[in-house]
Design an enzyme around this catalytic site. Structure first.
Site, PDB file in Angstrom:
ATOM      1  N   HIS A  60      38.485  51.250  39.446  1.00 38.66           N
ATOM      2  CA  HIS A  60      37.772  50.009  40.198  1.00 38.66           C
ATOM      3  C   HIS A  60      38.275  49.896  41.615  1.00 38.66           C
ATOM      4  O   HIS A  60      37.762  49.861  42.503  1.00 38.66           O
ATOM      5  CB  HIS A  60      38.034  48.798  39.355  1.00 38.66           C
ATOM      6  CG  HIS A  60      38.000  47.413  40.260  1.00 38.66           C
ATOM      7  ND1 HIS A  60      37.007  46.969  40.779  1.00 38.66           N
ATOM      8  CD2 HIS A  60      38.966  46.649  40.832  1.00 38.66           C
ATOM      9  CE1 HIS A  60      37.261  46.083  41.365  1.00 38.66           C
ATOM     10  NE2 HIS A  60      38.227  45.608  41.546  1.00 38.66           N
ATOM     11  N   GLU A  88      49.234  42.069  41.305  1.00 37.98           N
ATOM     12  CA  GLU A  88      48.735  41.052  40.417  1.00 37.98           C
ATOM     13  C   GLU A  88      48.716  41.648  38.867  1.00 37.98           C
ATOM     14  O   GLU A  88      48.861  40.839  37.533  1.00 37.98           O
ATOM     15  CB  GLU A  88      47.265  40.660  40.605  1.00 37.98           C
ATOM     16  CG  GLU A  88      46.649  39.550  39.879  1.00 37.98           C
ATOM     17  CD  GLU A  88      45.235  39.152  40.279  1.00 37.98           C
ATOM     18  OE1 GLU A  88      44.391  38.833  39.422  1.00 37.98           O
ATOM     19  OE2 GLU A  88      45.069  39.136  41.539  1.00 37.98           O
ATOM     20  N   ASP A  89      48.695  42.836  38.659  1.00 41.38           N
ATOM     21  CA  ASP A  89      48.414  43.363  37.305  1.00 41.38           C
ATOM     22  C   ASP A  89      49.337  44.413  36.862  1.00 41.38           C
ATOM     23  O   ASP A  89      49.353  45.032  35.748  1.00 41.38           O
ATOM     24  CB  ASP A  89      46.932  43.952  37.051  1.00 41.38           C
ATOM     25  CG  ASP A  89      45.931  43.032  37.285  1.00 41.38           C
ATOM     26  OD1 ASP A  89      46.010  41.843  37.005  1.00 41.38           O
ATOM     27  OD2 ASP A  89      44.847  43.375  38.097  1.00 41.38           O
TER      28      ASP A  89
END
Length: 729
Positions: A60, A88-89
């Site tokens: 992505h 964030e991840d």
């Protein structure tokens, strides 16, 4: 995100090679080692993470990077796109990004990272705060919006992998926030695709209905457009205008909006395919428009000049809807090649890598100047949802174009009022606005402005805004100036009242006071400045006793101490033997005055025998005396026997028009009656100020004189004596 062992294989290195191939076409000097370093870091960080579709999650980020490479963006932006989900991840933090790739990349990544650390159970507030953070990041570095829009575009292209309810939420957010965001930054190509993808999820039946109808009529529409292209190209060539002509298909969601707005079917949407004319110069645009109109009659109300008056997002073009043989209508757009690039790419056109130079920073500063101004206007708005509401007006709403009496054009958000226009001209014009004329006729300040309106603002000599104007204005500019004015005006009045109250208490208590001591006290009480403490006293938030309790009394000599002590004893004896009231003919009984009704000489009074506090004196009719548990035997006859200089406290409530200097005028009125102000409070709501005063008076006649003088103050509407517990007469 999920983790699956049977995830499909994706050649991430191959994707990266294709991105580099794109970069080489426009930037042969790009730092490919830095790009590969970003690839390896993000690939390792996301290792094992999969999307809902089962693809590697890092695929992505690479697709987002590829979209931005198509826009020919710089190396830092491409790296920020590659690592935009790392903070964030994954386990990495923003400092890790900053140390590896620099402050610019870290700032862009931070801007697109969702806020997750807010302790707030309300998801709407959390989402609004995330938007606020994004907007702030865009204002500081516009490249942030390019990454966010590319991220959302790929998410929308792959949305079918999500559950239906999640698809609905994301599509609605795309339609409400991200498509308007793309529009506001002039990125028409991305805006159209986002709208159509969201439309397909939100209203699939209407989407496929329009798609089917357009496919059925495609051949006829292409034939119609060719009937215009060939003769118009010949006419333009004959006029010596070098240009290119091409058809422009109308997008599904824009067709749907037109059908809905005009309540028509697809067969009555005539501009499903528009014609675009691209010329070398601005002068050629107007020349081409003249050639067009000389061959095909235009609709007078469908000629728009966005070159002379660009849209807020920088869009420039000439629009004209003309009639072609057969009674059909086609919209023609005429612009230069540079205008066309900006209309398609918007702010991205300014960040495209150019050989021998970077982005046009001056143009970029102009494009985000309005956004930085909004952030300045809304910095004091604590509620993120209120911020989002205000931002939608300035940021996402459509615009209207209105004119000043001199013919100057002003852009305002749809729904704006004459007051917004006044503040758009200048804050002083807004403050002194007393009325407005719209198209030569008197209009209310709440009137909604429309395209083409001519506005004349009527002004007075002195500023006279009110708090009620906050309910009228729609723009952040107007709200900012009004909030600033109201806050400043009320603050100064509160400071003045607080100073007066504190000075009286200091004088009465004979305290030893230096300015430095008061400054120290204000800081000890948590106020950064003395004026802020005085304002709190004036508003009734802090009592004068709390302040004077921290002061040191004057040091008295031995003789002064004896005199003071004797005076206090004499005063106590005098108060006990001469309270101003006789009880059953006796004047040496313990007496207190009821706070519920505050009787003063001249009022009819009655005594209530209390337990341990002597006789409590009430006004006749006080409802507290109606308690059946009191018993008639506890009521006793009392009469007034006060000294001429004896003072009594009375609370008054004043309602007046909220205006500047109101407190000062009330204070001056009290001074004219030689009345002392014991305490006070001030508040304002919906143009109405409520002032509560506790004043010292000698009797009812004195009170009536005070009320009469206060009633003379400009704007005073009602004065009431405090009557808690007094039955209505």
């Amino acid at each position: 995100m999920t983790r699956r062992a049977d995830a499909p294989t994706v050649d991430l290195t191959g994707m990266m090679e294709k991105i580099l191939a794109k970069v080489r076409t426009y930037n042969q000097h790009a730092d490919e080692d830095k790009l590969w370093f970003g690839f390896r870091f993000a690939s390792a960080a996301h290792e094992g993470q999969l999307r809902k579709s089962g693809e590697p999650f890092f695929a992505h980020a690479l697709t987002v990077t590829s979209i931005l490479a198509d826009l020919r963006l710089d190396v830092d932006t491409l790296i920020a796109a590659m690592v935009h989900d790392v903070v964030e991840d994954t386990r990495y933090e923003l400092d890790d990004i900053r140390q590896r790739f620099g402050a610019d990349v870290a700032h862009m990544v931070d801007g697109v990272t969702k806020i997750s650390g807010i302790r707030n159970a309300n998801p709407d507030a959390r989402k609004a705060e995330t938007y606020r953070k994004l907007v702030l990041a865009i204002a500081q570095d516009p490249r942030t919006v390019l990454i966010k829009l590319a991220d959302r575009l790929h998410n929308m292209r792959t949305i079918s992998a999500l559950k239906p309810d999640r698809q609905q939420d994301i599509a609605q957010e795309t339609m409400d926030v991200y498509a308007p965001l793309a529009h506001r930054f002039g990125m028409a190509r991305i805006k159209w695709e986002l709208e159509d993808l969201a439309f397909k999820v939100l209203q699939p039946e209407r989407y496929f209905e329009i798609e089917s109808g357009i496919n059925q009529t495609r051949t006829e529409r292409e034939r119609l457009i060719q009937r215009l292209v060939d003769p118009l190209q010949a006419a333009l060539d004959e006029a010596g205008i070098s240009c290119t002509l091409a058809g422009r298909p109308k997008h599904f969601y824009s067709i749907f909006r037109k059908m809905k707005a005009q309540d028509i079917g697809l067969d009555r949407v005539y501009d499903l395919l528009a014609l675009r004319v691209v010329t070398p110069t601005k002068a050629d645009c107007y020349h081409a428009l003249g050639v067009l109109h000389s061959h095909y009659p235009p609709l007078a109300d469908r000629i728009k000049d966005y070159i002379a008056t660009p849209k807020p997002n920088g869009y420039q073009s000439l629009h004209s809807t003309v009639r072609i043989p057969g009674g059909k209508y086609i919209e023609v757009q005429i612009r230069t090649a540079e205008m066309h690039e900006r209309s398609e790419l918007g702010i991205a056109a300014h960040w495209r890598y150019k050989e021998g130079g970077g982005a046009d920073k001056a143009d970029l500063a102009d494009m985000v100047k309005w956004l930085r101004q909004i952030m300045e206007w809304e910095k004091d708005v604590d509620d993120p949802r209120e911020f989002m509401k205000a931002l939608k007006v300035d940021f996402f709403d459509d615009e209207v174009f209105v004119f000043s009496p001199g013919g100057d054009v002003f852009q305002l958000p749809r729904g704006a009022t004459p007051l917004d226009f006044a503040f758009r001209i200048h804050s002083e014009v807004g403050f002194r606005c007393t009325g407005a004329k719209v198209n030569g006729r008197i209009a209310t300040l709440r009137s909604e402005l429309h395209n083409g309106d001519s506005i004349e603002i009527l002004t007075g000599k002195n500023p006279n805004p009110s708090t009620g104007w906050l309910d009228i204005v729609k723009t952040s500019r107007a709200r900012y100036h009004l909030r600033k004015w109201i806050k400043s005006t009320q603050y100064q009045e509160s400071v003045k009242l607080g100073r007066e109250l504190l000075e009286k208490d200091i004088h009465r208590g004979k305290f030893h006071v230096k300015v430095d001591a008061l400054v120290d006290i204000s800081q000890q009480m948590g106020y950064s400045a003395l004026d802020k403490l005085l304002a709190a006293v004036g508003r009734g938030e802090v009592s004068t006793a709390k302040v004077t309790g921290r002061l040191e009394p004057l040091q008295e000599s031995a003789a002064e101490k004896v005199f003071t002590k004797g005076k206090e004893l004499y005063g106590a004896l005098l108060r006990r033997t001469s309270s101003g009231v006789r009880v059953a003919g006796e004047d040496n009984l313990m007496v207190s005055f009821a706070r519920c009704c505050q009787p003063i000489p001249g009022d009819g009074i009655v005594g209530l025998i209390t337990r341990g506090r002597g006789v409590s004196v009430h006004r006749m009719g006080c409802s507290n005396l109606n308690d059946p548990n009191l018993g008639a035997e506890r009521l006793i006859e009392v009469t007034w026997d006060s000294r001429p200089d004896q003072m009594y406290l009375v609370k008054l409530t004043i309602e007046a028009e909220d205006r500047k200097n109101l407190i000062m005028d009330i204070s001056n009125a009290l001074s004219r009656t030689n009345s002392n102000l014991s305490s006070g409070d001030f508040s304002a709501e919906d143009d109405v100020a409520t002032v509560t005063l506790v004043v010292e008076v000698t009797n009812l006649n004195n009170l009536e004189k005070v009320i009469k003088e206060l009633d003379k103050v400009a704007g005073v509407q009602r004065i009431e004596r405090f009557q808690l517990g007094v039955a209505p007469s």
